[in-house]
Design a protein around this motif. Structure first.
Motif, PDB file in Angstrom:
ATOM      1  N   SER A 110      32.362  52.361  49.409  1.00 60.39           N
ATOM      2  CA  SER A 110      31.217  51.451  49.587  1.00 60.39           C
ATOM      3  C   SER A 110      31.145  51.054  51.059  1.00 60.39           C
ATOM      4  CB  SER A 110      31.433  50.196  48.732  1.00 60.39           C
ATOM      5  OG  SER A 110      32.471  49.412  49.295  1.00 60.39           O
ATOM      6  N   TYR A 246      29.016  54.840  45.098  1.00 58.58           N
ATOM      7  CA  TYR A 246      30.239  54.049  44.933  1.00 58.58           C
ATOM      8  C   TYR A 246      31.081  54.570  43.775  1.00 58.58           C
ATOM      9  CZ  TYR A 246      32.827  49.532  45.113  1.00 58.58           C
ATOM     10  OH  TYR A 246      33.762  48.535  45.247  1.00 58.58           O
TER      11      TYR A 246
ATOM     12  N   ASP B  88      39.710  41.936  42.259  1.00 54.36           N
ATOM     13  CA  ASP B  88      40.901  41.865  43.118  1.00 54.36           C
ATOM     14  C   ASP B  88      41.405  43.253  43.539  1.00 54.36           C
ATOM     15  OD1 ASP B  88      42.396  40.033  44.536  1.00 54.36           O
ATOM     16  OD2 ASP B  88      44.011  39.914  43.056  1.00 54.36           O
ATOM     17  N   HIS B  89      40.602  44.296  43.332  1.00 54.59           N
ATOM     18  CA  HIS B  89      41.031  45.663  43.659  1.00 54.59           C
ATOM     19  C   HIS B  89      39.980  46.474  44.427  1.00 54.59           C
ATOM     20  CE1 HIS B  89      44.937  45.743  41.695  1.00 54.59           C
ATOM     21  NE2 HIS B  89      44.404  44.911  40.813  1.00 54.59           N
ATOM     22  N   GLY B  90      39.061  45.812  45.103  1.00 54.04           N
ATOM     23  CA  GLY B  90      38.121  46.561  45.933  1.00 54.04           C
ATOM     24  C   GLY B  90      37.016  47.248  45.168  1.00 54.04           C
ATOM     25  N   GLN B  91      36.809  46.886  43.913  1.00 55.18           N
ATOM     26  CA  GLN B  91      35.858  47.637  43.093  1.00 55.18           C
ATOM     27  C   GLN B  91      34.530  46.940  42.854  1.00 55.18           C
ATOM     28  OE1 GLN B  91      38.093  48.591  39.562  1.00 55.18           O
ATOM     29  NE2 GLN B  91      39.473  49.964  40.655  1.00 55.18           N
ATOM     30  N   CYS B  92      34.400  45.631  43.195  1.00 59.77           N
ATOM     31  CA  CYS B  92      33.187  44.927  42.757  1.00 59.77           C
ATOM     32  C   CYS B  92      32.377  44.284  43.884  1.00 59.77           C
ATOM     33  CB  CYS B  92      33.546  43.862  41.724  1.00 59.77           C
ATOM     34  SG  CYS B  92      34.369  42.418  42.422  1.00 59.77           S
ATOM     35  N   GLY B  93      33.008  43.942  45.003  1.00 61.29           N
ATOM     36  CA  GLY B  93      32.278  43.353  46.122  1.00 61.29           C
ATOM     37  C   GLY B  93      32.064  41.847  46.056  1.00 61.29           C
ATOM     38  N   THR B  96      33.168  39.788  49.153  1.00 64.75           N
ATOM     39  CA  THR B  96      32.713  40.227  50.480  1.00 64.75           C
ATOM     40  C   THR B  96      32.564  39.059  51.459  1.00 64.75           C
ATOM     41  OG1 THR B  96      31.496  42.040  49.446  1.00 64.75           O
ATOM     42  CG2 THR B  96      30.884  41.481  51.709  1.00 64.75           C
ATOM     43  N   VAL B 104      33.482  43.078  54.891  1.00 69.27           N
ATOM     44  CA  VAL B 104      34.714  43.662  54.359  1.00 69.27           C
ATOM     45  C   VAL B 104      35.053  42.991  53.031  1.00 69.27           C
ATOM     46  CG1 VAL B 104      35.633  44.150  56.677  1.00 69.27           C
ATOM     47  CG2 VAL B 104      36.250  42.013  55.514  1.00 69.27           C
ATOM     48  N   LEU B 105      36.032  43.547  52.351  1.00 73.24           N
ATOM     49  CA  LEU B 105      36.497  42.981  51.086  1.00 73.24           C
ATOM     50  C   LEU B 105      37.716  42.096  51.361  1.00 73.24           C
ATOM     51  CD1 LEU B 105      36.169  46.211  48.932  1.00 73.24           C
ATOM     52  CD2 LEU B 105      34.540  44.313  49.161  1.00 73.24           C
ATOM     53  N   CYS B 107      39.601  40.691  49.279  1.00 73.81           N
ATOM     54  CA  CYS B 107      40.708  40.866  48.324  1.00 73.81           C
ATOM     55  C   CYS B 107      41.670  41.955  48.758  1.00 73.81           C
ATOM     56  CB  CYS B 107      40.182  41.149  46.912  1.00 73.81           C
ATOM     57  SG  CYS B 107      39.481  42.802  46.683  1.00 73.81           S
ATOM     58  N   LEU B 108      41.225  42.857  49.640  1.00 71.34           N
ATOM     59  CA  LEU B 108      42.121  43.927  50.114  1.00 71.34           C
ATOM     60  C   LEU B 108      42.496  43.720  51.579  1.00 71.34           C
ATOM     61  CD1 LEU B 108      40.750  47.192  48.390  1.00 71.34           C
ATOM     62  CD2 LEU B 108      42.643  45.725  47.676  1.00 71.34           C
ATOM     63  N   THR B 109      42.334  42.485  52.042  1.00 66.26           N
ATOM     64  CA  THR B 109      42.674  42.150  53.430  1.00 66.26           C
ATOM     65  C   THR B 109      43.803  41.124  53.405  1.00 66.26           C
ATOM     66  OG1 THR B 109      40.363  42.455  54.093  1.00 66.26           O
ATOM     67  CG2 THR B 109      41.761  41.201  55.600  1.00 66.26           C
ATOM     68  N   GLY B 178      28.027  48.639  46.996  1.00 65.98           N
ATOM     69  CA  GLY B 178      29.372  48.075  46.956  1.00 65.98           C
ATOM     70  C   GLY B 178      29.439  46.717  46.285  1.00 65.98           C
TER      71      GLY B 178
END
Ligand code: FAD
Ligand code: SF4
Ligand code: FES
Ligand code: FES
Lengths: 338, 206
Positions: A110, A246, B88-93, B96, B104-105, B107-109, B178
């Motif tokens: 994404s 995505y 919490d895994h970069g899948q939903c946005g 952001t 950026v996300l 949750c993955l930072t 995203g």
């Protein structure tokens, strides 16, 4: 997530030194006692799932100034490993001269993930096999060598049909790596002993009897850059997936052609979504050389690309789909206006 | 839960950790010189670390576990609960945020890794009572139902416009992909982005 020691590398020597210091306890990069941290979009995800359990993270992002440059000198392309996917996808020189690269990046993940993720981390992303990602399954040879493979007779719709072994059928999930494969890229590796280069095609290892070993990087080594000889304006990346955006590929093809007066002089095909590693279809692409493009030839090439495919219970559709992706990708590349 | 720092607490980056760490691995002091004098030491994974974040123009000093994501730092430690945790895994946005002007996300930072960057969350968009044109457009176009994905959608949509990816419906859909909306408010979200894009351009000119 397990506790870890966080270290910030200040430059390449300090990064390599940090990795090498802890690397003495690693037997392979994938063991994860120490891991470089780039965008973190694979690493943190898998740490939260307890699949990766590094005790030390070496943040290599401070090297971005040195390692994210793009250069297009005399028709050769060099991409720094810490360049971000979104920046490379948006680069007009790359869009013009290497559309297969910009397409493969633009169609991946994404916008947010592409802003974070580095090219080096991208090629090293781990499989999306659900059994690999779920530690409640003990039987995963990639995670627990020798424990068996839950996917083999489990739900294997997204699994690979090319390059599989009795030990593992996990799909290599990325997109950009297929572009690098097709264009015969070289990967530059920085380690304690200095800088070495090797063909990108030698980076990933098919599962064979040791699916836990995924690359030929030595412990402590970092990918610092990728390079490509020549320009490939007639190239494209076709990606088919369960939803329009995505999503990982069910089947994809990176295609590059060199056509002169209607005759194909050089042709490259790399397949994604269907294989355990970024997959170059060498025998198939050879059928195109010296030929004029046509539908019959395209189907012949597509057949050849999947000649050695082996399917399991739920993924036989990938063979039919993959062939169509190859034909359509070739069609697209052959008819491109350049 | 909130531990925005008043007094100086113990830190994982300290002299004690440095000495014990150095005994084990002689090369460690070469690292992390950029992170400031306090951080030249090897960090003890079992102790919290000092982290200073620049959030919506204000410096926030925290003392948190090194594993803390930017999302958890914002929500659990700074009290800015606008950014949401969907997967919490970069899948939903849903998480952001802008870091250094890029979406950026969170949750993955890792919070630790973005100390030198300006962070903007949904809470930092309005000017006093005046909503950002994108916030207003989401209201005008009824671009949400439950609202859970909305802060992430709005931050992402602003970036989408700034990146120049809001010129037609297809591009808006692609470059907003995203951000998942479980209520499927997608047509209205596209309409909101289209409404806000010219207003954002005007604002920039004016
Ligand atoms: C929801 C979701 C959807 C996605 N969809 C796609 C998709 O459609 N297509 C696609 O291609 N990808 C997709 N991805 C994967 C994403 O592109 C990768 O996670 C990302 O590119 C990894 O890059 P990174 O910089 O974040 O790597 P990190 O997570 O930082 O690192 C990944 C691994 O590589 C190691 N590493 C990082 N940099 C280096 C280096 N320079 N040298 C040596 N080792 C290094 C790390 O230690 C780690 O083991 C998706 C991810 C998510 C979460
Ligand atoms: S396919 Fe590979 S990664 Fe998936 S469960 Fe089997 S061994 Fe593990
Ligand atoms: S919570 Fe970050 S992407 Fe879902
Ligand atoms: S409004 Fe409910 S998830 Fe988007």
């Amino acid at each position: 997530m397990r506790p870890f020691t966080y270290q910030r590398a200040t430059d390449a020597p300090s990064a390599v030194q940090a990795l090498a210091a802890a690397a003495s306890t690693n037997t392979a990069l994938t063991d994860g006692a120490i891991q470089p941290l780039a965008g973190g979009t694979t690493l943190l995800d898998l740490m939260k799932l307890d699949v990766m359990r590094p005790s030390v993270l070496v943040d290599i992002n401070p090297l971005s100034n040195a390692w994210s440059a793009v250069s297009l000198d005399g028709g050769n392309l060099k991409l720094g490993a810490l360049a971000r996917m979104s920046d490379i996808a948006a680069n007009p020189d790359i869009q013009r001269n290497y559309p297969v690269i910009s397409d493969s990046l633009k169609l991946a993940a994404s916008p947010q993930l592409r802003n974070m993720a580095s090219l080096g981390g991208n090629v090293l992303q781990r499989t999306r096999c659900t059994y690999f990602r779920d530690v409640s399954y003990d039987n995963c040879n990639k995670r627990n060598p020798g424990s068996g493979c839950a996917a083999m007779d489990g739900f294997n719709r997204t699994h690979a049909v090319l390059g599989t072994s009795e030990q593992c059928i996990a799909t290599y999930p990325g997109d950009f790596a297929q572009a690098l494969m097709a264009l015969d890229a070289t990967v530059e590796i920085t380690g304690k002993a200095g800088v070495r280069s090797m063909p990108f095609a030698d980076l990933h290892k098919a599962p064979g009897n040791s699916p836990q070993i995924e690359t030929s990087l030595l412990p402590g080594e970092l990918i610092s850059a990728f390079s490509i000889q020549g320009r490939w304006p007639r190239s494209t990346y076709l990606k088919v997936r369960d939803r329009q955006s995505y999503e990982f590929a069910l089947s994809s093809a990176a295609i590059a052609l060199d056509v002169q007066d209607g005759t194909i002089r050089d042709s490259r095909i790399a397949l994604g979504g269907v294989a355990t590693i970024p997959w170059r279809a060498r025998e198939a692409e050879a059928l195109l050389k010296g030929q004029k493009f046509g539908d019959a030839l395209a189907s012949q090439v597509a057949e050849a690309a999947f000649k050695s495919a082996i399917s399991r219970k739920h993924n036989a559709f990938k063979i039919a789909l993959g062939k169509r992706v190859v034909s359509r990708g070739l069609q697209q590349a052959a008819t491109m206006e350049i | 839960m909130t531990d925005v720092r008043e007094k100086k607490p113990a830190s994982g980056f300290n002299r004690r950790a440095f000495i014990s760490g150095a005994a084990g691995a002689a090369s460690l002091p070469l690292l992390a010189q950029a992170a400031g004098a306090e951080n030249t030491a090897a960090q003890d994974p079992n102790l919290p670390v000092d982290v200073t974040l620049q959030v919506n123009g204000t410096a926030k000093s925290l003392n948190v576990d090194a594993r803390t994501t930017l999302l958890d730092a914002l929500r659990e430690h700074i009290g800015l609960t606008g950014s949401k945790k969907g997967c919490d895994h970069g899948q939903c946005g849903a998480c952001t945020v802008m870091v250094g002007g890029r979406r950026v996300l969170s949750c993955l930072t890792l919070a630790l890794t973005v100390q030198d960057k300006q962070i903007t969350t949904i809470e930092g968009l309005s000017q006093g009572d005046k909503l950002h044109p994108m916030q207003q457009a989401f209201i005008d176009q009824d671009a949400f139902q439950c609202g859970y994905c909305t802060p992430g959608q709005i931050v992402s949509a602003i970036a989408c416009v700034k990146e120049g990816h809001a010129t037609n419906d297809d591009d808006i859909r692609e470059y907003m992909s995203g951000n998942i909306c479980r209520c499927a408010a997608y047509p209205n979200i596209v309409a909101a982005v289209k409404q806000a894009a010219p207003a954002m351009a005007d604002k920039q000119k004016g």
